[in-house]
Scaffold this active site. Structure first.
Site, mmCIF file in Angstrom:
data_model
loop_
_atom_site.group_PDB
_atom_site.id
_atom_site.type_symbol
_atom_site.label_atom_id
_atom_site.label_comp_id
_atom_site.label_asym_id
_atom_site.label_seq_id
_atom_site.Cartn_x
_atom_site.Cartn_y
_atom_site.Cartn_z
ATOM 1 N N GLU A 1 -3.949 6.291 1.070
ATOM 2 C CA GLU A 1 -3.255 4.539 1.952
ATOM 3 C C GLU A 1 -4.516 4.247 2.430
ATOM 4 O OE1 GLU A 1 0.198 2.034 4.225
ATOM 5 O OE2 GLU A 1 0.396 3.823 3.193
ATOM 6 N N LYS B 1 1.057 -0.696 0.020
ATOM 7 C CA LYS B 1 -0.367 0.313 -0.181
ATOM 8 C C LYS B 1 0.343 1.679 0.191
ATOM 9 C CE LYS B 1 -1.974 -0.705 3.335
ATOM 10 N NZ LYS B 1 -1.895 -2.307 3.789
ATOM 11 N N THR B 2 1.776 1.352 0.887
ATOM 12 C CA THR B 2 2.210 2.867 1.500
ATOM 13 C C THR B 2 3.557 2.927 0.115
ATOM 14 O OG1 THR B 2 2.807 1.947 3.377
ATOM 15 C CG2 THR B 2 4.655 3.646 2.166
#
Length: 462
Positions: free
Chosen positions: A158, A114-115
């Protein structure tokens, strides 16, 4: 609704500080508190936030809205005072949802990646001349900040699935990188996890980008066809609409071709290694196209991406012994990081200092951790970083160590951080890689390892 002044309990965390920074950039009064001081808090103070170290009911005396992190307990004196005063108390996710209103928001979800994917999308969109707002759980090297209040109409966030809080976002578009059980303290089954992701998709307004190379993603993608969404599938799979091919990875980066529904869009060259980052970049490219942006400019932006802190981050090099730090804390992530290290290393061995994160995760994935860690050449296991959890019988680093040993990989269970550093330094030779790995305070070891390597090198020269 966020009425100022806004007070953040636990303002120093990555997610909370990101929201606070955007509010400060919007000219909104922000205060906060945290258990300890940090560079993050210093930067918020520099922007105008009033931050107290330690929690006290008096800290909320001027607040009109209170935002709490997931780490805050019901017994927190500031939270208790806010509730007694009848102040609105919002979760981190609820406050972020408020910030995203009025934007073409893109929520980046998934168990892993995700990051990096959120960061890639922000950088790629910036190359298109759009100034997006963003809130990220890590710090991109390109911006040196985990959040930004942009002038454009796009907001990238995010989206953390760990407690299902991402269900409040109702985004314009969404990315799902993969779907795999991780947070066993919240999800009791794969079915529950999948249903939560389906609920997240149903809350999305316009488009979904989802990986079909991933078993969980592919299963979910097959069930959303009836929804009124523009669904873009991606991966190396023949069924993917945004198809990846001609992949090559090296010590300095990755190269691949992207084809959209049979038409070649172009070749993508990344400055960061790892096949998993090829997938992350393709997700970002797909979302950018769904937003109506130029594919060539997006690809150019991706080629300039410089990575994210704590994601296979090079901390230093002493006599050709390189030290990296990585956030990997799930067996799939551990495997991906070690595979990336194999791309980077030309000869020599990979030494991993791994700190398991949470007792519940360690108990659930002990065998998986052993399998993934055994692909390194030497493993040093620290004690479990509890992250606020109570210990659980059977959850132990020693259990993982025994399984790794049974698989034939050299391993030590060393509860002492000082001794663990000495083991890594003693075992390292030129051309080797040392990786500190985990979501806890293992990240702090890199500097000391480099110091000890330097001392050892000078001793050898004397």
């Amino acid at each position: 609704m966020l009425t100022e002044p806004i007070h953040f309990i636990g303002i120093g965390g990555s997610g909370m500080s990101a929201i606070a920074r955007i509010l400060l950039d919007r000219g909104i009064q922000v205060s906060g508190s945290d258990a300890k001081d940090s560079i993050v808090i210093a930067s918020l103070r520099a922007l105008g936030a009033k931050v107290e170290i330690g929690h006290n009911a008096n800290n909320i005396s001027l607040a009109k809205t209170v935002v709490i992190s997931t780490a805050i307990k019901d017994s927190n004196p500031e939270l208790k005072a806010a509730l007694q005063s009848g102040l609105p108390v919002l979760s981190r996710a609820q406050s972020l949802s408020e910030l995203m209103k009025g934007y073409r928001s893109v929520a980046v979800a998934g168990t892993h990646g995700k990051t990096t994917t959120t960061s890639m999308l922000a950088v790629a969109i910036q190359e298109c001349g759009v100034d997006p707002s963003f809130a990220i759980g890590g710090t991109p090297n390109d911006s040196n900040s985990n959040s930004h209040h942009g002038t454009g109409d796009v907001f990238i966030a995010e989206a953390d699935e760990s407690d299902s809080s991402f269900l409040v976002y109702n985004p314009f578009g969404a990315i799902i990188t993969n779907v795999e059980i991780d947070h066993v303290d919240h999800f009791s089954s794969k079915e529950q996890l999948h249903q939560t992701f389906l609920d997240f998709i149903k809350s999305t307004k316009e488009f979904l980008v989802i990986c079909v190379d991933d078993d969980g993603g592919n299963e979910i993608a097959s069930t959303v066809k009836e929804l009124q969404l523009n669904v873009i599938t991606y991966g190396e799979s023949e069924n993917a609409q945004m198809r990846i091919s001609h992949v090559s990875t090296s010590a300095t980066g990755s190269f691949f071709r992207v084809t959209w529904q049979g038409v070649v869009l172009g070749e993508v060259a990344l400055n960061i290694p790892g096949k998993h980052n090829v997938l992350n970049a393709t997700a970002a490219l797909s979302a950018g196209i769904a937003l109506g942006l130029n594919p060539n400019q997006l690809i150019l932006g991706l080629s300039k991406f410089q990575g994210v802190r704590r994601r296979f981050e090079l901390k230093g090099n002493v006599k050709n012994i390189r030290v990296f730090d990585d956030y990997a804390h799930h067996p799939t992530e551990v495997s991906a990081t070690i595979a990336t290290a194999r791309d980077v290393i030309e000869q020599g061995k990979i030494i991993v200092i791994f700190q398991p994160h949470r007792y519940s995760r360690t108990l659930a994935f002990a065998e998986g951790f052993a399998q993934s860690l055994s692909t390194a050449d030497q493993v040093i296991l620290l004690d479990i970083y509890g992250a606020g959890e109570e210990s659980i019988p059977g959850a132990s680093s020693s259990v993982i160590a025994k399984q790794i040993r049974d698989l034939g990989t050299k391993v030590d269970f060393e509860p002492s951080i000082v001794a663990a550093i000495e083991l890594a330094v003693a075992g390292a030779k030129p051309n080797d890689l040392i990786i500190t790995m985990g979501a806890g305070d293992v990240t702090s070891l890199g500097k000391e390892i480099l110091t000890r390597l330097d001392e050892a090198a000078k001793s050898d020269e004397a």
